[in-house]
Design an enzyme around this catalytic site. Structure first.
Site, short mmCIF file in Angstrom:
data_model
loop_
_atom_site.label_atom_id
_atom_site.label_comp_id
_atom_site.label_asym_id
_atom_site.label_seq_id
_atom_site.Cartn_x
_atom_site.Cartn_y
_atom_site.Cartn_z
N HIS A 120 1.13 -4.82 0.22
CA HIS A 120 -0.19 -5.42 0.32
C HIS A 120 -0.14 -6.95 0.36
O HIS A 120 0.75 -7.55 -0.22
CB HIS A 120 -1.04 -5.04 -0.90
CG HIS A 120 -1.06 -3.59 -1.20
ND1 HIS A 120 -0.37 -3.03 -2.26
CD2 HIS A 120 -1.68 -2.57 -0.56
CE1 HIS A 120 -0.58 -1.72 -2.26
NE2 HIS A 120 -1.36 -1.42 -1.24
N HIS B 85 -1.90 -10.04 -1.22
CA HIS B 85 -2.68 -10.31 -2.42
C HIS B 85 -3.40 -11.65 -2.29
O HIS B 85 -3.02 -12.50 -1.48
CB HIS B 85 -1.79 -10.26 -3.66
CG HIS B 85 -1.45 -8.85 -4.06
ND1 HIS B 85 -1.85 -8.30 -5.25
CD2 HIS B 85 -0.76 -7.88 -3.42
CE1 HIS B 85 -1.42 -7.05 -5.32
NE2 HIS B 85 -0.75 -6.77 -4.23
N HIS C 231 -5.63 -7.39 -4.53
CA HIS C 231 -5.53 -7.30 -3.08
C HIS C 231 -6.48 -8.28 -2.42
O HIS C 231 -7.59 -8.51 -2.91
CB HIS C 231 -5.87 -5.91 -2.58
CG HIS C 231 -4.87 -4.87 -2.94
ND1 HIS C 231 -4.96 -3.59 -2.48
CD2 HIS C 231 -3.76 -4.91 -3.70
CE1 HIS C 231 -3.95 -2.88 -2.95
NE2 HIS C 231 -3.21 -3.68 -3.71
N HIS D 143 -10.52 0.08 -1.08
CA HIS D 143 -9.11 0.19 -0.73
C HIS D 143 -8.92 1.44 0.13
O HIS D 143 -9.58 2.46 -0.09
CB HIS D 143 -8.27 0.31 -2.02
CG HIS D 143 -6.83 0.57 -1.76
ND1 HIS D 143 -5.98 -0.39 -1.25
CD2 HIS D 143 -6.08 1.68 -1.93
CE1 HIS D 143 -4.77 0.13 -1.13
NE2 HIS D 143 -4.81 1.38 -1.53
N HIS E 200 -9.19 -2.67 2.52
CA HIS E 200 -9.15 -4.12 2.27
C HIS E 200 -8.42 -4.79 3.42
O HIS E 200 -7.53 -4.20 4.03
CB HIS E 200 -8.33 -4.44 1.01
CG HIS E 200 -8.84 -3.87 -0.25
ND1 HIS E 200 -8.03 -3.68 -1.33
CD2 HIS E 200 -10.07 -3.46 -0.63
CE1 HIS E 200 -8.72 -3.19 -2.33
NE2 HIS E 200 -9.96 -3.04 -1.93
N ASP F 263 -4.70 -4.51 2.79
CA ASP F 263 -4.00 -3.21 2.80
C ASP F 263 -3.10 -3.13 4.02
O ASP F 263 -3.55 -3.29 5.15
CB ASP F 263 -5.00 -2.05 2.82
CG ASP F 263 -5.81 -1.93 1.54
OD1 ASP F 263 -5.33 -2.41 0.49
OD2 ASP F 263 -6.91 -1.36 1.59
N HIS G 157 5.34 -2.79 -3.90
CA HIS G 157 5.16 -2.04 -5.15
C HIS G 157 6.25 -0.98 -5.31
O HIS G 157 6.89 -0.57 -4.34
CB HIS G 157 3.79 -1.37 -5.17
CG HIS G 157 2.65 -2.36 -5.24
ND1 HIS G 157 2.11 -2.77 -6.43
CD2 HIS G 157 1.99 -3.03 -4.27
CE1 HIS G 157 1.15 -3.65 -6.19
NE2 HIS G 157 1.05 -3.82 -4.88
N ARG H 198 4.78 -4.17 -9.42
CA ARG H 198 5.17 -5.03 -8.31
C ARG H 198 6.68 -5.29 -8.41
O ARG H 198 7.14 -5.75 -9.45
CB ARG H 198 4.37 -6.34 -8.37
CG ARG H 198 2.87 -6.07 -8.30
CD ARG H 198 2.04 -7.27 -8.70
NE ARG H 198 0.63 -6.88 -8.76
CZ ARG H 198 -0.38 -7.71 -8.71
NH1 ARG H 198 -0.16 -9.02 -8.60
NH2 ARG H 198 -1.61 -7.27 -8.77
#
Length: 179
Positions: A78, A80, A96, A104, A113, A116, A154, A171
């Site tokens: 993602h 952020h 995000h 999401h 998002h 994403d 992640h 993360r």
């Protein structure tokens, strides 16, 4: 990524690479497409790292990722909101990137998002590659500008349904997107 590289060393190398890149972008008539990159460094206790390039191609952004040091399988990936990977767990990157305040979801099917991205899939050696064109993102003000934000990998798969972030776990790598 070498085991003896500390997060401070990785951050220093990232800043040096960012300083070498032109922040002005391509000049008029240069024929070059705007581009950016993120150098992913492991979070505390992780070995994940790699690089991601972004190239603006008209109304789409070509995202090309090469990540190593992952566990085999799928990993949430993602953009952020904050360009800050300084916390040991990369929590400093915030949530995000979601400028349109949407739910999401899967970036290739339905509402999601802006941050994403499709999942990374690591092989038995822990290596993952991804090359995808995404619409709605940009490296300038023609769309949702991602320069100066962070990119996070992640530990687990993104379920694309849990709100607000897909339940993809801790993360394991983070990098700031720079021109």
């Amino acid at each position: 990524m070498h085991k003896s590289m500390t997060p401070a060393t990785i951050l220093a190398l990232t800043l040096i690479a960012a300083g070498c890149a032109s922040s002005a972008g391509p000049g008029p008539g240069s024929g070059k497409q705007p581009s950016a990159q993120a150098l992913l460094a492991p979070t505390q206790g992780s070995r994940a790292g790699g690089s991601v390039s972004f190239v603006q191609q008209d109304d789409a952004l070509l995202v090309t990722a090469r990540v190593s040091g992952l566990t085999q399988g799928l990993h949430g990936f993602h953009i952020h909101e904050k360009g800050d990977c300084s916390a040991p767990d990369a929590s400093s990157a915030g949530g995000h990137y979601n400028p349109a305040a949407t739910k999401h979801g899967n970036p290739q099917a339905g509402e999601h998002h802006a941050g994403d991205l499709p999942m990374l899939e690591a092989d038995a050696s822990g290596n993952a590659t991804l090359s995808v064109k995404l619409r709605g993102l940009s490296l300038d003000d023609t769309g949702h500008n991602i320069v100066g934000r962070s990119l996070v990998v992640h530990a687990g798969a993104d379920d694309y349904t849990s709100q607000p972030a897909g339940n993809s776990g801790p993360r394991v790598a983070c990098g700031v997107i720079v021109r």
